[in-house]
Design a protein around this motif. Sequence first.
Motif, PDB file in Angstrom:
ATOM      1  N   THR A  89      27.057 -38.830   7.086  1.00  0.00           N
ATOM      2  CA  THR A  89      26.572 -39.914   6.423  1.00  0.00           C
ATOM      3  C   THR A  89      25.004 -39.561   5.827  1.00  0.00           C
ATOM      4  O   THR A  89      24.512 -40.095   5.051  1.00  0.00           O
ATOM      5  CB  THR A  89      26.154 -41.213   7.298  1.00  0.00           C
ATOM      6  OG1 THR A  89      25.300 -40.903   8.152  1.00  0.00           O
ATOM      7  CG2 THR A  89      27.373 -41.887   7.681  1.00  0.00           C
ATOM      8  N   ALA A  90      24.576 -38.260   6.383  1.00  0.00           N
ATOM      9  CA  ALA A  90      23.238 -37.686   5.991  1.00  0.00           C
ATOM     10  C   ALA A  90      23.274 -36.456   6.349  1.00  0.00           C
ATOM     11  O   ALA A  90      23.893 -35.676   7.187  1.00  0.00           O
ATOM     12  CB  ALA A  90      22.008 -38.478   6.342  1.00  0.00           C
ATOM     13  N   LYS A  96      16.224 -45.033   5.173  1.00  0.00           N
ATOM     14  CA  LYS A  96      17.383 -45.645   5.447  1.00  0.00           C
ATOM     15  C   LYS A  96      17.273 -45.819   6.917  1.00  0.00           C
ATOM     16  O   LYS A  96      16.464 -45.181   7.737  1.00  0.00           O
ATOM     17  CB  LYS A  96      18.402 -44.455   5.338  1.00  0.00           C
ATOM     18  CG  LYS A  96      18.874 -43.982   4.192  1.00  0.00           C
ATOM     19  CD  LYS A  96      19.451 -45.023   3.130  1.00  0.00           C
ATOM     20  CE  LYS A  96      20.066 -44.318   1.984  1.00  0.00           C
ATOM     21  NZ  LYS A  96      20.555 -45.232   0.903  1.00  0.00           N
ATOM     22  N   ILE A  98      24.886 -37.813  11.409  1.00  0.00           N
ATOM     23  CA  ILE A  98      23.788 -36.956  10.464  1.00  0.00           C
ATOM     24  C   ILE A  98      23.900 -35.217  11.059  1.00  0.00           C
ATOM     25  O   ILE A  98      23.737 -35.095  12.291  1.00  0.00           O
ATOM     26  CB  ILE A  98      22.381 -37.436  10.689  1.00  0.00           C
ATOM     27  CG1 ILE A  98      22.217 -38.921  10.477  1.00  0.00           C
ATOM     28  CG2 ILE A  98      21.278 -36.580  10.245  1.00  0.00           C
ATOM     29  CD1 ILE A  98      21.000 -39.650  10.967  1.00  0.00           C
ATOM     30  N   LEU A 140      23.251 -45.597   8.786  1.00  0.00           N
ATOM     31  CA  LEU A 140      23.717 -44.465   8.746  1.00  0.00           C
ATOM     32  C   LEU A 140      24.657 -44.244  10.055  1.00  0.00           C
ATOM     33  O   LEU A 140      24.719 -45.008  11.149  1.00  0.00           O
ATOM     34  CB  LEU A 140      22.569 -43.527   9.222  1.00  0.00           C
ATOM     35  CG  LEU A 140      21.542 -43.354   7.798  1.00  0.00           C
ATOM     36  CD1 LEU A 140      20.319 -42.899   8.263  1.00  0.00           C
ATOM     37  CD2 LEU A 140      22.215 -42.873   6.784  1.00  0.00           C
TER      38      LEU A 140
END
Length: 310
Positions: A67-68, A16, A24, A21
Amino acid sequence: MKIHMTKYLYTTLGPKRREELGIILPHEHVFVDLRVPDAPGYAQADTDAVVRLMAPQIEAIKAQGVTALVECTTCGVGRRADIDLAVSRATDLPIVVPTGNYREPWIPAWVAGATEEALEQWMVSELTGGIEDSGVVAGWIKVSAGDNGITPLEARILRAAARASVQTDAVIGSHTIRGKVAMEQLDILEAEGCSADRFISIHTQEEQDFGLHRALVDRGAWIEYDHVGRAPDDELLAMVTRAIEFELTHHLLLSHDLGWYDPAQPGGGVPRPYTHLLGNLMPLLKVAGVDEGSLRQITEANPFEAFARG
């Protein structure tokens, strides 16, 4: 002419780019087994059962804008890249899985008996080709050191990690409770040609001497306060605002170190959510006057820069 290299976060859902993104979480767990590796039933669980228990935890942070997530379970404490992948696919959230190994006594016999060269080759293979037959490429290297000092075996693993990092640009994060030990680890890494900016001092908050937090950053390392949701909010607020005041913002990571499915517990136990950072601490930091740019730096830019590689 300066060449700009594109960096990627290597996840269960593929590499990614930064623009793909946002927020996180840099230190969480989906699956952990803290029994030693030769314990009966170690790291065994039904994948569907793990997904049923952990998917709601992932959906909750997705709803907050995460997002992660970085999985910090490494070899020695039950790493299951196949399970991480299943949870990731079920929730459509990228998860970053490590190579490497935890500290003694959580070191499998094959790791204890391997040469530095063999350990280096193993880590490089997982960072480039994938973890076992999971199809997941490792995104980073997780190691650890004893609370009172790094042992010869842990130092051997760290030297192998340093060489693997030099080859792949993967960051090395270490579960290290004492700042002095983290500084010793940096000495070992730099002796192997590994840059200090490819090192994360995990659990930095456990070091009571704030001067060592600053010393780690002065050398170029990342510091991680990963007890959000476990420590009182006023303590967290004071710690984070102090770090910002002393201009550590661009080297600071924040997370919970929570989760997780535990195969040693009936039904996997009761997971603790990853929602406190965004649901509680971030609003308090805003009230305390921390600007939006600093908060985005800490929760979005820093985790990507720390864990992404060229």
